[in-house]
Design a protein around this motif. Structure first.
Motif, PDB file in Angstrom:
ATOM      1  N   GLY A  43       0.804  -1.227   0.000  1.00 27.68           N
ATOM      2  CA  GLY A  43       0.000   0.000   0.000  1.00 27.68           C
ATOM      3  C   GLY A  43       0.827   1.263   0.000  1.00 27.68           C
ATOM      4  N   LEU A  82       4.056   3.595  -1.386  1.00 27.65           N
ATOM      5  CA  LEU A  82       4.928   3.785  -2.555  1.00 27.65           C
ATOM      6  C   LEU A  82       6.179   4.606  -2.251  1.00 27.65           C
ATOM      7  CD1 LEU A  82       2.116   4.592  -5.157  1.00 27.65           C
ATOM      8  CD2 LEU A  82       3.239   2.396  -4.743  1.00 27.65           C
ATOM      9  N   HIS A  83       6.350   5.008  -0.995  1.00 32.02           N
ATOM     10  CA  HIS A  83       7.515   5.841  -0.642  1.00 32.02           C
ATOM     11  C   HIS A  83       8.775   4.976  -0.602  1.00 32.02           C
ATOM     12  CE1 HIS A  83       4.056   8.113   0.920  1.00 32.02           C
ATOM     13  NE2 HIS A  83       4.785   9.185   0.671  1.00 32.02           N
ATOM     14  N   ASP A  84       9.805   5.402  -1.340  1.00 30.58           N
ATOM     15  CA  ASP A  84      10.996   4.536  -1.335  1.00 30.58           C
ATOM     16  C   ASP A  84      12.316   5.253  -1.099  1.00 30.58           C
ATOM     17  OD1 ASP A  84      11.415   5.775  -3.773  1.00 30.58           O
ATOM     18  OD2 ASP A  84      11.562   3.913  -4.931  1.00 30.58           O
ATOM     19  N   SER A 124       9.818  -0.877   5.693  1.00 37.12           N
ATOM     20  CA  SER A 124       9.662   0.572   5.736  1.00 37.12           C
ATOM     21  C   SER A 124       8.209   0.951   5.472  1.00 37.12           C
ATOM     22  CB  SER A 124      10.573   1.207   4.669  1.00 37.12           C
ATOM     23  OG  SER A 124      10.463   2.603   4.689  1.00 37.12           O
ATOM     24  N   THR A 155       0.703   6.431   7.983  1.00 38.07           N
ATOM     25  CA  THR A 155       0.062   5.809   9.155  1.00 38.07           C
ATOM     26  C   THR A 155      -0.890   4.698   8.685  1.00 38.07           C
ATOM     27  OG1 THR A 155      -1.457   7.678   9.078  1.00 38.07           O
ATOM     28  CG2 THR A 155       0.210   7.739  10.785  1.00 38.07           C
ATOM     29  N   ALA A 199       9.025   7.427   8.782  1.00 38.83           N
ATOM     30  CA  ALA A 199       8.671   8.615   9.575  1.00 38.83           C
ATOM     31  C   ALA A 199       7.615   8.400  10.670  1.00 38.83           C
ATOM     32  CB  ALA A 199       8.277   9.748   8.644  1.00 38.83           C
ATOM     33  N   ALA A 236      14.591   1.571  13.855  1.00 37.36           N
ATOM     34  CA  ALA A 236      15.641   2.563  13.589  1.00 37.36           C
ATOM     35  C   ALA A 236      14.981   3.819  13.042  1.00 37.36           C
ATOM     36  CB  ALA A 236      16.649   2.011  12.590  1.00 37.36           C
TER      37      ALA A 236
END
Ligand code: B1M
Length: 210
Positions: free
Chosen positions: A98, A100-102, A145, A149, A178, A194
């Motif tokens: 779900g 797409l941030h990479d 990762s 939310t 984040a 981390a």
């Protein structure tokens, strides 16, 4: 300045072309791939990670250094494979279903690679089953990762799927991104959390006793 120090400096400054040039020059003058890797590339990324954790370097600088390091590593890879140098461990990484941030995940992958891990990057929007299939090949570390939310629950689902597949005791799981916290990592049964890419390396190494 020695040739490995020159490589170290080029990576620290994020100079990709200079890093490639210095790595080639060092190989031509007889330095081993292992020496260049350990004392040039990995040492420099270790310093970048330290500077980042101390707030003396920021994401853009870290990215350019990581890219320079990767360019140097690409030159060394075939030689390292020939020399049979053992990686520190194997890490599978990916951004959960779900999401797409990479950029952050890529940074974590590059830093792990810079620290000597063999990294299998599954990309973004990775379903739990795909992580399970990758872990069936064996891995020491799984790095998950999430930047949203709304996708954090995919981390928990992934861990549950790994448990259901009977693989949980074979791998240490680190989560980050984040909105993710150490408390959330505990809550969903991850082994570590981390807050940045440098810390991901420290946590990964400590989890496998390196
Ligand atoms: Co998105 N986005 N985005 N976005 N985006 C955020 C995350 C958001 C905070 C922006 C905002 O509203 N202020 C917000 C999330 C809100 C929330 O859930 N709390 C948001 C949203 C809402 C969305 C969309 C839903 C927008 C929309 O379409 N309505 C949408 C979702 C798409 C999807 O994923 N399904 C969306 C889309 C996008 C783009 C595609 C445009 C783009 C992503 C491009 C890409 O990654 N290729 C994007 C971007 C760029 C961002 C922001 C601006 C920057 C993220 C980033 O790359 N940061 C972001 C706002 C922000 O974070 N300030 C935002 C730099 C990166 C180096 O940091 O990823 O945090 P970060 O990684 C760090 C640490 O977190 C850690 O180490 C990294 C390096 O230090 N880390 C780990 C990360 N993973 C780790 C794993 C580890 C350990 C550490 O162990 C395995």
């Amino acid at each position: 300045m020695s040739q490995t120090q020159e490589i170290y400096q080029a990576v620290l400054e994020g100079d990709l072309e200079l890093t490639k040039e210095k790595v080639q020059a060092a190989l031509s003058s007889g330095l081993t791939a292992s020496d260049i890797l350990q004392n040039g590339l990995i040492a420099a990324m270790g310093e970048v990670g330290r500077l980042f954790e101390e707030g003396d370097c920021f994401v853009p600088e870290m990215l350019v250094s990581a890219r320079a390091m990767q360019a140097g590593l690409e030159i060394l890879k075939p030689l390292l494979a020939q020399a049979g140098i053992e990686p520190v461990g194997k890490a599978v990484v990916g951004t959960v279903k779900g999401d797409l941030h990479d950029i952050g995940k890529n940074l974590v992958a590059m830093m792990l690679e810079g620290a000597g891990f063999k990294v299998v990057d599954l990309g973004v929007d990775v379903p739990a089953e795909k992580f399970v299939v990758a872990l069936q090949e064996g891995a020491d570390i799984l790095g998950l990762s999430a930047l949203l939310t709304t996708t954090m629950p995919s981390m928990e689902n992934t861990i549950k799927a790994i448990e259901a597949a009977g693989l949980r005791s074979h791998v240490k799981i680190i989560i980050g991104g984040a909105p993710v916290t150490a408390e959330y990592a505990r809550q969903i049964g991850a082994d570590g959390f981390a807050s940045d890419a440098g810390q991901a390396v420290t946590v990964a190494k400590s989890l496998i006793g390196k």
